[in-house]
Design a protein around this motif. Structure first.
Motif, PDB file in Angstrom:
ATOM      1  N   TRP A  99      -7.456   0.288   7.112  1.00  0.00           N
ATOM      2  CA  TRP A  99      -7.942   0.810   5.829  1.00  0.00           C
ATOM      3  C   TRP A  99      -7.213   2.119   5.483  1.00  0.00           C
ATOM      4  CZ3 TRP A  99     -10.356   5.087   3.826  1.00  0.00           C
ATOM      5  CH2 TRP A  99     -10.929   4.924   2.557  1.00  0.00           C
ATOM      6  N   GLU A 100      -7.039   2.976   6.489  1.00  0.00           N
ATOM      7  CA  GLU A 100      -6.361   4.263   6.239  1.00  0.00           C
ATOM      8  C   GLU A 100      -4.907   4.046   5.845  1.00  0.00           C
ATOM      9  OE1 GLU A 100      -9.015   7.039   9.286  1.00  0.00           O
ATOM     10  OE2 GLU A 100      -7.150   6.134   9.948  1.00  0.00           O
ATOM     11  N   PHE A 101      -4.261   3.104   6.528  1.00  0.00           N
ATOM     12  CA  PHE A 101      -2.849   2.885   6.203  1.00  0.00           C
ATOM     13  C   PHE A 101      -2.693   2.359   4.777  1.00  0.00           C
ATOM     14  CE2 PHE A 101       1.195   0.760   5.985  1.00  0.00           C
ATOM     15  CZ  PHE A 101       2.027   1.737   6.509  1.00  0.00           C
ATOM     16  N   SER A 125      -4.781   2.894   2.341  1.00  0.00           N
ATOM     17  CA  SER A 125      -5.089   4.018   1.441  1.00  0.00           C
ATOM     18  C   SER A 125      -3.867   4.922   1.301  1.00  0.00           C
ATOM     19  CB  SER A 125      -6.236   4.863   2.006  1.00  0.00           C
ATOM     20  OG  SER A 125      -7.401   4.126   2.015  1.00  0.00           O
ATOM     21  N   PHE A 126      -3.181   5.117   2.420  1.00  0.00           N
ATOM     22  CA  PHE A 126      -1.952   5.923   2.395  1.00  0.00           C
ATOM     23  C   PHE A 126      -0.905   5.272   1.490  1.00  0.00           C
ATOM     24  CE2 PHE A 126       2.266   6.303   4.589  1.00  0.00           C
ATOM     25  CZ  PHE A 126       2.549   7.588   4.168  1.00  0.00           C
ATOM     26  N   GLY A 176      -1.909   5.645  -2.043  1.00  0.00           N
ATOM     27  CA  GLY A 176      -1.730   7.033  -2.448  1.00  0.00           C
ATOM     28  C   GLY A 176      -0.279   7.355  -2.754  1.00  0.00           C
ATOM     29  N   ILE A 205      -1.961   5.451  -6.979  1.00  0.00           N
ATOM     30  CA  ILE A 205      -3.063   4.618  -7.498  1.00  0.00           C
ATOM     31  C   ILE A 205      -4.373   5.407  -7.355  1.00  0.00           C
ATOM     32  CG2 ILE A 205      -4.296   2.419  -7.210  1.00  0.00           C
ATOM     33  CD1 ILE A 205      -1.716   1.347  -5.876  1.00  0.00           C
ATOM     34  N   ARG A 219      -8.184   6.535  -6.664  1.00  0.00           N
ATOM     35  CA  ARG A 219      -8.931   6.163  -5.465  1.00  0.00           C
ATOM     36  C   ARG A 219      -9.805   4.914  -5.663  1.00  0.00           C
ATOM     37  NH1 ARG A 219     -11.791  10.581  -4.442  1.00  0.00           N
ATOM     38  NH2 ARG A 219      -9.933  11.669  -3.754  1.00  0.00           N
ATOM     39  N   ASP A 242      -9.365   1.516  -3.642  1.00  0.00           N
ATOM     40  CA  ASP A 242     -10.408   0.969  -2.758  1.00  0.00           C
ATOM     41  C   ASP A 242     -10.664  -0.507  -3.061  1.00  0.00           C
ATOM     42  OD1 ASP A 242     -10.610   3.350  -1.547  1.00  0.00           O
ATOM     43  OD2 ASP A 242     -12.572   3.918  -2.346  1.00  0.00           O
ATOM     44  N   ALA A 299       0.297  -3.622   2.031  1.00  0.00           N
ATOM     45  CA  ALA A 299       0.805  -2.304   1.613  1.00  0.00           C
ATOM     46  C   ALA A 299       1.952  -2.461   0.611  1.00  0.00           C
ATOM     47  CB  ALA A 299       1.268  -1.511   2.833  1.00  0.00           C
TER      48      ALA A 299
END
Lengths: 255, 465
Positions: free
Chosen positions: A92-94, A96-97, A100, A104, A106, A110, A145
């Motif tokens: 999830w963090e990757f 989001s990175f 980002g 895009i 938030r 998500d 990603a």
């Protein structure tokens, strides 16, 4: 959508790409076939601005990539052959990175992340560190990603490496969906069935040159082999048949 | 030839020895890296000075410094042994080789002893600063032989306290640091034995290390297979909130926010060991400052001493945010290079990352000025704020910009040049701060060109990995 003209790139004395020209229309999937070291990855890296070609032009979504890399990057999604992920981040963090990096917002990011994680059946593993992921799971995260920004031009370098048959099927559906939504997809792969099932046209790269391009039917006509399958055509155009027979004979594996 | 490995052909090394040599090839590159050696030398010097300043005569300081440094060494040995046994990338490869029942133990024990070598120097430096050569030698010897103890402790912790094997060593370390902070000044009764007190922990450590030499092998035989199997079953989940909270707390453009959040989370999860070490070492400059301020100093001398301390601390931060971060980020560089405006956002995120720690360090430095000798220097605070904070921020900024412009893609040569450039810039900024503080703003104008080159370098570097 993707137009490459007379592209050349050398590493010192080695000519990795020699006068390569290809074109991929919106809503089309072009399969790029080539033996190891034939220049597929170099071509992808030139298209993504990671490498600068020695000569030639690249136009993606009407933007000259070499002259305006900034504008062009916004239209490109790229899945590398060996994508490097941060092992200490979670899936999830990757993602989001990655979202980002593309700016895009938030909430939107998500939603897209959840959608991709569900599609790839990774929603239960989204809080796990990537270091514990299998090769196939990492590949799915990397593909998500690459597509998180819904790019107009998608470059996939060996996308099904390390994937099990259900995942390969899933990837094929994703590629088909990209086509139906008008994306231009350049798919580099060694997996001939994947190329045969997913691609509208095929380009064969050998020694840094495009030696043949067209639909499989057109390639059969060009090779004068009406019954040939993609493997035969690839071996024929890449000039591997005779060479391989000689090598096998030398090694005593074929009489 | 040992009884527990496959018989080697006459003259041929045993399998575990081959594996050990292979590991040495990997580890030696890190241990003999010129930058790591330089950092080690600086760290040893800082520990020597720090230990000396905390070891007042007839106080608990020398005993607690000796105890804390050895406790830190034991914690490091235990945690690193745990990582070598259960968390290394080549673990699965080595475990299926015919190394014999104790083969992997020997490989990991050897490897841990190599990683302990820098620690031997650091602990010896602390010992030297505390009570001289004898303690330095005794402590160093104890740490040099600590590898089996580390393995034994790691195995014990994993089997006795499942799930707590990370927290307990850190808690012990925190306790040692707190006791050092709270009781280093507590006076001790003067008698003929008080000088020998710091030797007690070192002697105990040496005895423990010698005792564990045989215990560790037995412990490994009995526990390792089961624990390794359990470790393989563990699924490590992380909470979602750190990313979300950081995202909300950083009111920045999304691409900068994403990069900064990534860097902070990776730092917190121990991905950047060298950067974390540098950031943790940076407050040592405050000890130097509090030692060196004296009541007889004139205003100019006070300013110079404070700037010296700020430059020392910010240089460590600058290194963590500059070349260190650049090298770390470069492994996954393809992702950010394919995103829009990578050079600009990458540069700003790195500057902000360093600026955060630089401001914290600057604040600490000013706090030391205010609190040293019961507030004797507090009246100078107004004159010190701007030069100290500007120096801290500009040193970090220079390091980030220079690293991206000059050392991206050519690590050692670039980093070596940065050290010289950083020293020159820090000294230059300090001189300007003393002579004419507003002149510091000129720095930003001078480095505009360098910043543009950094952005361009990032965006045009050929990424072939």
């Amino acid at each position: 959508m993707i137009k490459v003209s007379q592209l050349s790139k050398s590493y010192g004395r080695v000519r990795a790409l020699d006068d390569v020209s290809i074109e991929v229309q919106a809503g089309e999937v072009l399969g790029l076939l080539g033996a190891n070291g034939s220049g597929k990855t170099t071509l992808n890296r030139c298209l993504t601005t990671l490498l600068q070609p020695d000569s030639g032009t690249i136009v993606i979504d009407d933007v000259d990539v070499i002259a305006n890399p900034e504008t062009a990057r916004g239209s490109i999604g790229y899945l590398a052959e060996f994508p490097v992920l941060y092992p200490s981040l979670t899936a999830w963090e990757f993602l989001s990175f990655a979202a980002g990096l593309r700016g895009i917002p938030r909430e939107q990011a998500d939603q897209r992340i959840e959608r991709w994680l569900q599609l790839f059946e990774l929603d239960q593993a989204k809080t796990r560190r990537l270091s514990g992921f299998s090769q196939g799971m990492k590949r799915k995260v990397a593909l998500a990603a690459a597509l998180i920004d819904e790019p107009k031009a998608v470059l996939l370098d060996e996308p099904t490496n390390g994937l099990d048959p259900p995942s390969v099927y899933l990837f094929r559906q994703v590629i088909s969906d990209l086509r139906s939504r008008g994306r231009a997809v350049l798919l580099s792969s060694h997996v001939l069935p994947l190329v045969q099932q997913s691609c509208d046209r095929v380009g064969i790269l050998a020694g840094g040159r495009i030696v043949a391009a067209g639909s499989i039917e057109q390639l059969r006509v060009a090779a004068d082999r009406p019954q040939a399958d993609l493997e035969d055509l690839f071996m024929h155009f890449a000039g591997l048949n005779q060479e391989m027979i000689e090598r096998l004979a030398e090694a005593g594996l074929r009489r | 030839m040992s009884a527990d490995s496959k018989p080697a052909q006459s003259g041929a090394p045993e399998p575990w020895q081959v594996a050990t040599r292979l590991r040495w090839k990997m580890v030696s590159g890190v241990l003999t890296d010129p930058i790591s050696l330089l950092l080690l030398a600086v760290g040893a010097w800082a520990l020597y000075r720090g230990a000396a300043s905390l070891s007042g005569e007839q106080t608990a300081g020398p005993l607690l410094v000796s105890l804390s440094s050895l406790c830190a060494a034991l914690v490091f040995a235990t945690r690193y042994a745990d990582r070598l046994l259960f968390g290394e990338q080549d673990d699965k490869f080595l475990r299926v080789q015919a190394l014999g029942p104790l083969g992997l133990y020997r490989v990991r024990c050897e490897e841990l002893s190599w990683w302990l070598r820098p620690l031997v120097l650091l602990v010896a430096a602390a010992g030297l600063g505390t009570s001289g050569w004898f303690l330095a030698l005794l402590s160093g010897a104890g740490v040099a032989l600590l590898a089996p103890t580390g393995i034994h402790c790691a195995l014990l912790l994993r089997s006795a306290t499942p799930g707590m094997n990370r927290i307990l060593p850190m808690a012990a370390l925190g306790l040692a640091a707190a006791s050092l902070y709270l009781w280093a000044d507590v006076p001790l009764r003067a008698d003929k034995w008080s000088g020998w007190l710091p030797l007690l922990p070192a002697g105990a450590m040496l005895t423990l290390a010698l005792t564990c030499r045989s215990l560790a092998a037995k412990s490994y035989r009995h526990r390792f297979a089961e624990l390794a199997s359990k470790a393989g079953e563990q699924d490590r989940h992380e909470p979602l909130w750190p990313w979300r909270v950081l995202g909300r707390c950083l009111p920045l453009a999304t691409p900068i926010q994403a990069r900064l959040t990534r860097d902070l989370i990776l730092l917190w999860r121990g991905w950047d060991g060298r950067g974390a070490t540098l950031l943790l070492l940076s407050p040592l400059s405050c000890i130097y400052l509090s030692d060196s301020l004296s009541g007889s100093m004139r205003e100019g001398a006070i300013l110079w001493r404070v700037l010296e301390s700020a430059a020392l601390g910010s240089a460590a931060i600058a290194y963590a945010a500059g070349p260190n971060l650049t090298v770390l980020r470069s492994s996954a560089m393809a992702w950010s290079r394919c995103a829009p405006q990578p050079g600009r956002y990458e540069l700003r995120a790195a500057v902000l990352y360093g600026a955060f720690f630089a401001l914290v360090h600057g604040g600490l430095t000013l706090l030391v000025v205010v609190t040293t000798q019961e507030g004797r220097f507090a009246e100078h605070l107004g004159a010190l704020c701007f030069p100290v904070l500007a120096l801290e921020l500009f040193v970090v900024h220079f390091s980030v910009v220079y690293s991206m412009a000059e050392s991206l893609g050519r690590r050692i040569a670039g980093e070596g040049a940065l050290i010289l450039a950083l020293a020159f810039v820090a000294a230059g900024l300090a001189v300007i701060a003393v002579l004419y503080p507003p002149g510091l703003l000129g720095y930003l104008l001078i480095t505009l060109g360098l910043a543009a080159r950094a952005r361009q370098r990032y965006e045009t570097l050929e990424v072939t990995w």
